[in-house]
Design an enzyme around this catalytic site. Structure first.
Site, PDB file in Angstrom:
ATOM      1  N   ASP A  29       5.283   7.517  -4.932  1.00 26.62           N
ATOM      2  CA  ASP A  29       3.843   7.301  -4.715  1.00 26.62           C
ATOM      3  C   ASP A  29       3.376   8.283  -3.633  1.00 26.62           C
ATOM      4  OD1 ASP A  29       1.571   6.135  -3.154  1.00 26.62           O
ATOM      5  OD2 ASP A  29       1.611   4.682  -4.775  1.00 26.62           O
ATOM      6  N   THR A  77      -0.958  11.362  -6.011  1.00 31.87           N
ATOM      7  CA  THR A  77      -0.194  12.625  -6.082  1.00 31.87           C
ATOM      8  C   THR A  77      -1.073  13.726  -6.657  1.00 31.87           C
ATOM      9  OG1 THR A  77       1.753  11.264  -6.503  1.00 31.87           O
ATOM     10  CG2 THR A  77       1.989  13.614  -6.846  1.00 31.87           C
TER      11      THR A  77
END
Length: 545
Positions: free
Chosen positions: A64, A98
């Site tokens: 994450d 991301t």
């Protein structure tokens, strides 16, 4: 980059002396690129995990983007603002952390060539802003498709696309069912307004032990609590529940209270007053014939005795957030004073109250609620680290399900939407920076291809050709990359869609961050080191005299 036992430190060069504008901008761009490189391998279904150690020796294993950057310590101020955008993205839409970092890094890198050609940063910024406006118009219009929010299968497919890139992807059906059920449970429609408060009313409880398949969602609330007295009932069908926010014990005086006792009878009188206070409170509760009392404060031994005689179960020191969840689940009202209790405050919506032992601890369950507007997600797994990662993944899935219900429009995933937007922008491009930003969007499909080991140049060329041959201007070209194999697939057949709100937030945040960092032409330190030869204000005043 990672020091044993210390927080991972990403050291980026920092020039705090007064500097020429261009040099600072190049430095900021490099800082942004370095941050993007850290999380680049965490994009797509074949994403790698990062193992991070915190200062206390704890370990975080995750892909994450936000969780990784939160653990990293950086010195450079521009890098800090890059980390901040991942946090914003996570709080706003819960997914795409991301992607937003990778995109922002690439957009900054795209501006570097123009700075080298002595183009003024404001010119680059102007074209970036134009491009962003065009992107928003495109993806809110012809490049996105509407979805029926009541179509469970279609929404499940979108959540599956989000879960597919995470550690939890092996149990994706379970995760998708939990996410959809949780969102439908906490959905509240009032006065034509839809509210889905996942943070407050969908609690995740992690219990190490068992397998991930045993994870489930409870139609009600679960607390890590046991009854206050061992003889109280631990299993009640259709309980009447009272929720309190006051202590069931005698009132202690404030810190300045002085009591002077002259005779033994005075002391007895004091004890009688205390007992009378507790007795009155308990009688006010017993009058409503509840089966269970939850209170956020303490319950004295005397109160336990009175309640036990009336066959009432008491649970004390419940968190305020848990009390609010129980109130939503069983229809009770949290009351601040026992004198104010009324029949309407009693919750009768729960079907079952029971105390169970899971692992080493006792847990209290209020389940089988008729209309629960709060729920608890019970996660089981081998270790704490695995459970933490599953919780992070599940939070993303919950946010994606919430986003679709609130804003039911979708865009094709797997890099298809980035390629479609880039293609439209390149056709309109008249200036260098505008075209450069369009090419920067291609970093998403490029990174997905890189992460699954495909031939990047060949794959991207083939994907560009597919999008160039798409002639229908009123629908999106859905050719993208299969993140597992690296081959080109049509996402309508592959069923990989993403919520519009996530993509919209990603592009806005990435472009605006790039603009912000390009606008900086100087970094000046606010603090001076001692003994750096600079006279203090008092010394300067003396010199003037």
């Amino acid at each position: 980059m990672f020091g044993g036992g210390r927080a991972p430190i990403l050291v980026l060069s920092q020039n705090t002396k007064r500097d020429s504008g261009k040099k600072v901008q190049v430095e900021n761009i490099n800082a942004g690129k370095q941050i993007a490189d850290v999380v680049r391998t965490c994009l797509g279904p074949q994403a790698m995990l990062k193992m991070l150690m915190d200062p206390m020796g704890g370990i975080v294993m995750t892909n994450d983007g936000n969780a990784i950057l939160r653990e990293i310590t950086v010195q450079h101020p521009a890098a800090k603002s890059m980390i901040e955008i991942a946090r914003t993205q996570d709080e706003e839409v819960g997914d795409g952390t991301t992607s937003v970092i990778v995109l922002a890094g690439e957009m900054l890198a795209a501006a570097e060539q123009f700075l080298a050609q002595n183009m003024h940063p404001t010119v680059i910024i102007r074209h970036y802003k134009q491009a962003l406006e065009e992107i928003v118009t495109l993806i809110e219009g012809p490049l996105s498709i509407p979805i029926d929010r009541n179509d469970k299968a279609a929404i499940a497919n979108v959540v599956k696309g989000c879960v597919g890139t995470k550690f939890i992807s092996r149990w994706e059906d379970l995760a998708v069912n939990i996410a959809l059920e949780a969102v439908n449970t906490v959905l509240l429609e009032e006065n034509g307004r839809t509210e889905i408060d996942i943070k407050r009313y969908a609690k995740v409880e992690k219990i190490p032990g068992g397998s991930i398949d045993e994870s489930t969602i409870l139609k009600g609330v679960m607390l890590n609590k046991d009854v206050t007295h061992p003889k109280m009932r631990r299993h009640i069908k259709n309980p009447r529940i009272i929720l309190l926010d006051c202590p069931l014990e005698y009132k202690k005086g404030e810190s300045q209270t002085n009591v002077e006792i002259t005779a033994e009878s005075d002391f007895t009188k004091l004890l009688e007053l205390e007992e009378e206070h507790v007795r009155r409170q308990c009688e006010e509760i017993i009058a409503l014939k509840p089966d269970i009392v939850f209170t956020e404060k303490g319950v004295s031994d005397l109160a336990q005795h009175f309640l036990l005689k009336a066959n009432i179960t008491a649970i004390r020191r419940v968190r305020k957030s848990d009390n609010n969840r129980i109130a939503r689940a069983c229809g009770a009202t949290v009351v601040n004073r026992t004198e104010e209790l009324q029949e309407s405050d009693v919750g009768t919506g729960a079907g079952l109250f029971e105390i169970k032992k899971l692992g080493d601890e006792y847990f209290c369950f209020v389940t089988e609620c008729k209309e629960p507007k709060a729920c608890t997600i019970l996660l089981r797994g081998a270790s704490k680290d695995i459970l933490n990662e599953i919780e992070r993944n599940l939070q993303d899935a919950l946010q994606v399900a919430r986003n679709i219900v609130l804003s039911p429009r979708l865009v094709p995933g797997g890099g298809a939407i980035e390629m479609a937007v880039a293609q439209r922008l390149i056709q309109k491009a008249t200036h260098g920076p505008y075209r450069a930003l369009a090419h920067a969007l291609e970093i998403i499909p490029k990174t997905i291809a890189q992460n699954c080991g495909a031939n990047t140049i060949r794959t991207l060329t083939a994907l560009r050709a597919k999008h160039a041959n798409h002639t229908d201007v009123n629908s999106p070209c859905t050719w993208g990359i299969d993140g597992e194999s690296g081959e080109l697939v049509e996402q309508t057949k592959n069923n990989l869609w993403e919520p519009l709100s996530v993509k919209l937030q990603t592009y806005k945040t990435a472009v605006e961050t790039a603009i912000l960092l390009l606008r900086i032409d100087d970094i000046v330190s606010g603090s001076k080191k001692k003994g750096d030869g600079q006279p203090t204000p008092s010394q300067m005043a003396q010199q003037q005299e």
